[in-house]
Scaffold this motif. Sequence first.
Motif, PDB file in Angstrom:
ATOM      1  N   ALA A 104      -3.956  -0.475  -5.684  1.00 56.19           N
ATOM      2  CA  ALA A 104      -4.448   0.199  -6.897  1.00 56.19           C
ATOM      3  C   ALA A 104      -4.564   1.713  -6.646  1.00 56.19           C
ATOM      4  O   ALA A 104      -4.134   2.519  -7.491  1.00 56.19           O
ATOM      5  CB  ALA A 104      -5.807  -0.389  -7.293  1.00 56.19           C
ATOM      6  N   GLN A 105      -5.107   2.080  -5.482  1.00 56.62           N
ATOM      7  CA  GLN A 105      -5.216   3.517  -5.179  1.00 56.62           C
ATOM      8  C   GLN A 105      -3.827   4.131  -4.980  1.00 56.62           C
ATOM      9  O   GLN A 105      -3.598   5.297  -5.326  1.00 56.62           O
ATOM     10  CB  GLN A 105      -6.084   3.738  -3.932  1.00 56.62           C
TER      11      GLN A 105
ATOM     12  N   ASP B  37      -5.353   0.738  -0.746  1.00 56.30           N
ATOM     13  CA  ASP B  37      -4.888  -0.515  -1.374  1.00 56.30           C
ATOM     14  C   ASP B  37      -3.879  -0.178  -2.480  1.00 56.30           C
ATOM     15  O   ASP B  37      -3.650   1.004  -2.776  1.00 56.30           O
ATOM     16  CB  ASP B  37      -6.076  -1.322  -1.936  1.00 56.30           C
TER      17      ASP B  37
ATOM     18  N   ASP C 274      -1.176   3.322  -6.580  1.00 59.73           N
ATOM     19  CA  ASP C 274      -0.607   3.551  -7.914  1.00 59.73           C
ATOM     20  C   ASP C 274      -1.173   4.814  -8.565  1.00 59.73           C
ATOM     21  O   ASP C 274      -0.431   5.604  -9.166  1.00 59.73           O
ATOM     22  CB  ASP C 274      -0.886   2.340  -8.825  1.00 59.73           C
ATOM     23  N   VAL C 275      -2.479   5.008  -8.410  1.00 58.37           N
ATOM     24  CA  VAL C 275      -3.094   6.202  -9.009  1.00 58.37           C
ATOM     25  C   VAL C 275      -2.555   7.466  -8.321  1.00 58.37           C
ATOM     26  O   VAL C 275      -2.179   8.446  -8.982  1.00 58.37           O
ATOM     27  CB  VAL C 275      -4.644   6.143  -8.902  1.00 58.37           C
TER      28      VAL C 275
ATOM     29  N   ARG D 163       0.818  -1.225   0.000  1.00 61.73           N
ATOM     30  CA  ARG D 163       0.000   0.000   0.000  1.00 61.73           C
ATOM     31  C   ARG D 163       0.845   1.265   0.000  1.00 61.73           C
ATOM     32  O   ARG D 163       0.314   2.376   0.068  1.00 61.73           O
ATOM     33  CB  ARG D 163      -0.923   0.014   1.228  1.00 61.73           C
TER      34      ARG D 163
END
Length: 394
Positions: A263-264, A261, A266-267, A91
């Motif tokens: 994915a967030q 998480d 990475d954004v 994370r």
Amino acid sequence: MFENLQPAPADKIIALIGLYRADPRPDKVDLGVGVYKDRDGKTPVMRAVREAEKRLLQSQDTKTYLGLAGDTGFNAAMAWLTFGQAADMTRIRAAQAPGGSGALRLVAELLKRTRSDATIWLSDPTWPNHMPVMRGAGLQIREYPYFDAASGTVRFADMLAALSAAKSGDVVLLHGCCHNPTGANLDTAQWAEITDLVVERGLLPFVDIAYQGFGEGLDADAAGLRIMAAKVPEMVVASSCSKNFAVYRDRVGAAMILAKDGAQADVAMGQMLSAARAMYSMPPDHGAAAVRIVLEDAALRADWEAELEEMRLRMLRLRVQFAEALRRQSNSDRFDFVASHRGMFSRLGLSEAQVERLRAEHGVYMVGDSRINVAGLPEDGMEALAKAIVSVLD
Ligand code: PLP
Ligand code: TYF
């Protein structure tokens, strides 16, 4: 075009460097800018950093671009150094930045992109650059009470009360350790309480850690941040290598994100790097590469830790000696708090006029709010310094 400009106010801490240098008195004392100094008043290149630079010089065969996030090995090593071995790295993302200041601005730009009306809460007092950096990124500023000058301690109940009024989505900037300018720090129980509060109220913690290893030790100084990281869904961190690797002018820091998480994360990292692109594109490499070499090599790392520990213990010794000298000279316990503070700084609680008298009459230089750099305390002139300070008291 420039005729429309008014002169910008000086950075009062940086201005002290010039004032001190211009003072011809041989027994002058520099307690101004927050730079570590040894017994001789020097700020040497650390042994492990010098060795890493030698290796870099021998092995580096290209200086081609690395990318917006800089040195990926450095970023990984900094995430471990800051968040520790127990952290959930899936994370966490880290981007090399131009110093801790660059990291602060990079994170602030990310916050602005996330929430255009974001409000950030700063400690009162705080490092004077926090305000312009956050304002420069377009964030709204509020302050929470932090320091009780009379006792030299944290106004914790008042801090909690103020932050209880923060709105969900507000950002709280916390000094990870070694609070600048006061030297008064939260203990781990207080970090746990603040953690509960930010979770309960939906606040985003933003930790500025610029002195890891200067207070209680490398891991102990990150303990509060790690208590928080284990519990909060999201947090952001700006870390500086200027002090603990003594690479000040090379501009080495890291901006870090802990997201809900991967994915967030990475954004958010992508948006942060897009902000970097809009400001300076890529960070300077040299200092970060040297830090990476130190952190990845067991022997160099051990030597760096040993030298950092010597610096930390020297500052602790100076604190005790200074508090004792002040106790003798003032016949009071008024300044005892200096010994229990941690990091490079303490605020003595003198007025601007008293600070000015110390400069004019005794050649003692400190920041106008009576912040002293502990590393500048003269081991052999402690009694004279304490005497000068007591002489300007009411
Ligand atoms: N944050 C605090 C509280 C500081 O005192 C400093 C100063 O050194 C920094 C951040 C960042 O410093 P730099 O940009 O030199 O790494
Ligand atoms: O507070 C200090 O003294 C250090 C150094 O614009 C510093 O953090 C001071 C002012 C400044 C940049 C760094």
